[in-house]
Design a protein around this motif. Structure first.
Motif, PDB file in Angstrom:
ATOM      1  N   THR A  13       0.616  -0.732  -0.060  1.00 54.58           N
ATOM      2  CA  THR A  13      -0.151   0.475   0.083  1.00 54.58           C
ATOM      3  C   THR A  13       0.853   1.492  -0.068  1.00 54.58           C
ATOM      4  O   THR A  13       0.212   2.184  -0.103  1.00 54.58           O
ATOM      5  CB  THR A  13      -1.019  -0.270   1.249  1.00 54.58           C
ATOM      6  N   ARG A  14       2.391   1.129   0.369  1.00 55.17           N
ATOM      7  CA  ARG A  14       3.047   2.287   0.859  1.00 55.17           C
ATOM      8  C   ARG A  14       4.721   1.761   0.238  1.00 55.17           C
ATOM      9  O   ARG A  14       5.077   1.323   0.251  1.00 55.17           O
ATOM     10  CB  ARG A  14       3.091   2.830   2.232  1.00 55.17           C
ATOM     11  N   ARG A  19      -2.874  -1.629 -12.648  1.00 58.43           N
ATOM     12  CA  ARG A  19      -2.983  -0.453 -11.549  1.00 58.43           C
ATOM     13  C   ARG A  19      -1.998  -0.339 -10.218  1.00 58.43           C
ATOM     14  O   ARG A  19      -2.342  -1.046  -9.146  1.00 58.43           O
ATOM     15  CB  ARG A  19      -4.242  -0.902 -11.142  1.00 58.43           C
ATOM     16  N   SER A  20      -0.586  -0.286 -11.286  1.00 63.38           N
ATOM     17  CA  SER A  20       0.430  -0.812 -10.465  1.00 63.38           C
ATOM     18  C   SER A  20       0.836   0.414  -9.363  1.00 63.38           C
ATOM     19  O   SER A  20       0.515   1.759  -9.441  1.00 63.38           O
ATOM     20  CB  SER A  20       1.671  -0.555 -11.685  1.00 63.38           C
ATOM     21  N   VAL A  21       0.806  -0.083  -8.046  1.00 62.71           N
ATOM     22  CA  VAL A  21       1.174   0.662  -6.337  1.00 62.71           C
ATOM     23  C   VAL A  21       2.588   1.335  -6.939  1.00 62.71           C
ATOM     24  O   VAL A  21       2.458   2.828  -6.979  1.00 62.71           O
ATOM     25  CB  VAL A  21       0.952   0.354  -5.799  1.00 62.71           C
ATOM     26  N   GLN A  40       2.490   4.192  -8.802  1.00 64.33           N
ATOM     27  CA  GLN A  40       2.021   6.151  -9.021  1.00 64.33           C
ATOM     28  C   GLN A  40       2.138   5.906  -8.073  1.00 64.33           C
ATOM     29  O   GLN A  40       2.040   7.252  -7.745  1.00 64.33           O
ATOM     30  CB  GLN A  40       0.477   4.859  -7.871  1.00 64.33           C
ATOM     31  N   HIS A  41       3.159   5.161  -6.815  1.00 59.82           N
ATOM     32  CA  HIS A  41       5.233   6.425  -6.004  1.00 59.82           C
ATOM     33  C   HIS A  41       5.575   7.276  -6.960  1.00 59.82           C
ATOM     34  O   HIS A  41       6.006   8.171  -6.716  1.00 59.82           O
ATOM     35  CB  HIS A  41       5.234   5.137  -5.441  1.00 59.82           C
TER      36      HIS A  41
END
Ligand SMILES: Cc1cc2nc3c(=O)[nH]c(=O)nc-3n(C[C@H](O)[C@H](O)[C@H](O)COP(=O)(O)OP(=O)(O)OC[C@H]3O[C@@H](n4cnc5c(N)ncnc54)[C@H](O)[C@@H]3O)c2cc1C
Length: 446
Positions: free
Chosen positions: A137-138, A169-171, A174-175
């Motif tokens: 998630t982070r 939908r890569s986290v 996104q980062h």
């Protein structure tokens, strides 16, 4: 000469789809890598759809040691047999046809259930390597490396390199690239694999894979060779379908059938056969110029370039990425260069290829606009034929024949030539070259 012992390079792969698994196999072969792999899934299984194993996919599966785990690997093509066709979806008219390639040393293009590809790759990885139920998630970049946090509150890292193989939908994307946005294409894919006997009554089913086109949607049919039959369609659906972010969600037949009312009898009968379907909302996004971040993060596969299943070769693209990334790490490590330099090499090799793929897609979009603007306006049947003939004017064979190992060898030859020239010029100017220009792969320690 004494060899300085060096710490292992800590690599964390996020995602164990075909791309993450191929990366894992490649990185497991590198002795100085300490590898961790995480996936959000509670168990690794593919949603029920088919996947094409093209010439380049087979080549990579061989390199990964997984080709012979797929039964179709022992097959050989027969050039008198039809491999694929394109037809007018409204009339059934044949628009183009290709025959199987008959290479005595290699299997022809095959269509298999996706879980078989997954299973073949998994056979090359120790069972306990992949940590499941670990949804990232982070992501935090610290001076020590990259740390990842999971939904259960636990963390992993710090890693010297994090590979984002976490799909469309890569986290990780996104980062690294917070401004990059995916958007719903306005289309969904309805897909299903059913026993072939359910369509045995339908007349005129082609023996090879077939695209049935209209101007706005298409249907793909493929009699798989193990008594199964695959149907994969595109349909225009409202924003609501995009908001649901449906992926492999079961939907009833009534949601699907009406989209194909205008198609020819063969397709209407085929579409009526399954009792339920799987829905996949199609998302896409602009091409990222670079897929590396902060000298410590690299994206690969669908996480790097959300191509939405175009070219039916996403797994092969991910395999190419994985191979080049691993080679770049090995190559730069041997030269005491930084991970940042490895990632730059990776980016420089892969980005032009993806640029080429996106330009094919842009070309198709241009064609659609051009044929729609022809005056006097073409009939629907003329539009279908004209679009197809324009799109096929230039062959896309380069995509399926692309040999990334040759591209790597050529690039390394260039690197070596540059290096040798730099060495010669520093010798002639009497200057001594520094051992490493910047921080090496990992802190070199005793
Ligand atoms: C409709 C459609 C049809 C396609 N047809 C074909 C075809 O015919 N042939 C072909 O070669 N390719 C096809 N593709 C593409 C192909 O499925 C992918 O390109 C290929 O699977 C490579 O994907 P990947 O490993 O990069 O990502 P994925 O397969 O999406 O795997 C990503 C993995 O990351 C995990 N993950 C995601 N988020 C997180 C998180 N936050 N934390 C931890 N884990 C996470 C997921 O559980 C998953 O296991 C198709 C794609 C689509 C959408």
């Amino acid at each position: 000469m004494t060899v300085t012992p060096r710490e292992k390079v800590k690599v964390g792969i996020i995602g164990a789809g075909p791309g993450g698994l191929a990366a894992a196999i490649n990185f497991l072969r590198i002795p100085f890598v300490d590898l961790s792999v995480f996936d959000q899934a509670t168990e690794l299984r593919e949603v029920g759809a088919g996947i094409s194993i093209n010439e380049n996919t087979w080549r990579h599966l061989r390199l990964l040691g997984a080709a012979d785990k797929i039964e179709q690997y022992t097959k050989r093509g027969d050039s008198s047999k039809i491999d694929g066709e394109h037809r007018n979806g409204l009339t059934g008219e044949l628009l183009s046809r290709r025959f199987q390639s008959a290479d005595p040393n290699a299997p022809p293009r095959s269509r298999i259930e996706r879980y078989k590809l997954q299973r073949a790759l998994l056979s090359q990885i120790p069972e306990d390597l992949i940590q499941l139920s670990k949804k990232v998630t982070r992501i935090q970049d610290t001076t020590q490396g990259v740390t990842v946090t999971f939904t259960d509150g636990s963390t992993a890292g710090p890693f010297d390199l994090v590979i984002g193989a976490d799909g469309i939908r890569s986290v990780v994307r996104q980062h690294a690239f917070p401004d990059h946005r995916l958007s719903y294409t306005g289309k969904v894919a309805y897909r299903v694999i059913i026993p072939a006997e359910k369509v045995a009554h339908v007349k005129n089913i082609p023996s090879g894979s077939t695209f049935w086109h209209t101007t706005k949607t298409h249907v793909y049919t493929d009699p798989l060779d193990n008594g199964l039959f695959e149907i994969a369609t595109r349909a225009i659906e409202s924003e609501e379908h995009g908001n649901k972010v449906s992926w492999g969600q079961k939907v009833p037949k009534s949601q699907v059938v009406h989209h194909y009312d205008g198609y020819c009898e063969t397709i209407r009968q085929i579409i009526a056969a399954p009792d339920e379907w799987l829905e996949f909302a199609m998302f896409g996004g602009p091409r990222l110029e670079s897929v590396i971040h902060n000298d410590r993060i690299a994206l690969l596969g669908d996480a790097s370039h959300p191509l939405s299943g175009a070219f039916g070769s996403g797994a092969a693209f991910a395999f190419e990425d994985a191979l080049i990334l691993a080679r770049a790490i090995e190559y730069t490590y041997a030269r005491n260069q930084t991970i940042g330099e490895a990632l730059k090499l990776y980016d420089e090799i892969r980005s032009p290829h993806y640029k080429g793929l996106y330009s094919v897609l842009n070309g198709h979009a241009d064609t659609a606009r051009e044929v729609a603007a022809i005056s006097p306006a073409l009939s629907e049947n003329e539009l279908i034929a004209e679009s197809l003939s324009r799109n096929f004017k230039s062959s896309n064979d380069w995509i399926y024949k692309y040999d990334v190992t040759k591209v790597w060898d050529e690039r390394i030859k260039e690197e070596e030539t540059k290096h040798n020239l730099a060495g010669m010029s520093s010798e002639s100017s009497g200057k001594k070259e520094p051992a490493t220009a910047t921080v090496p792969h990992v802190a070199v320690s005793a």
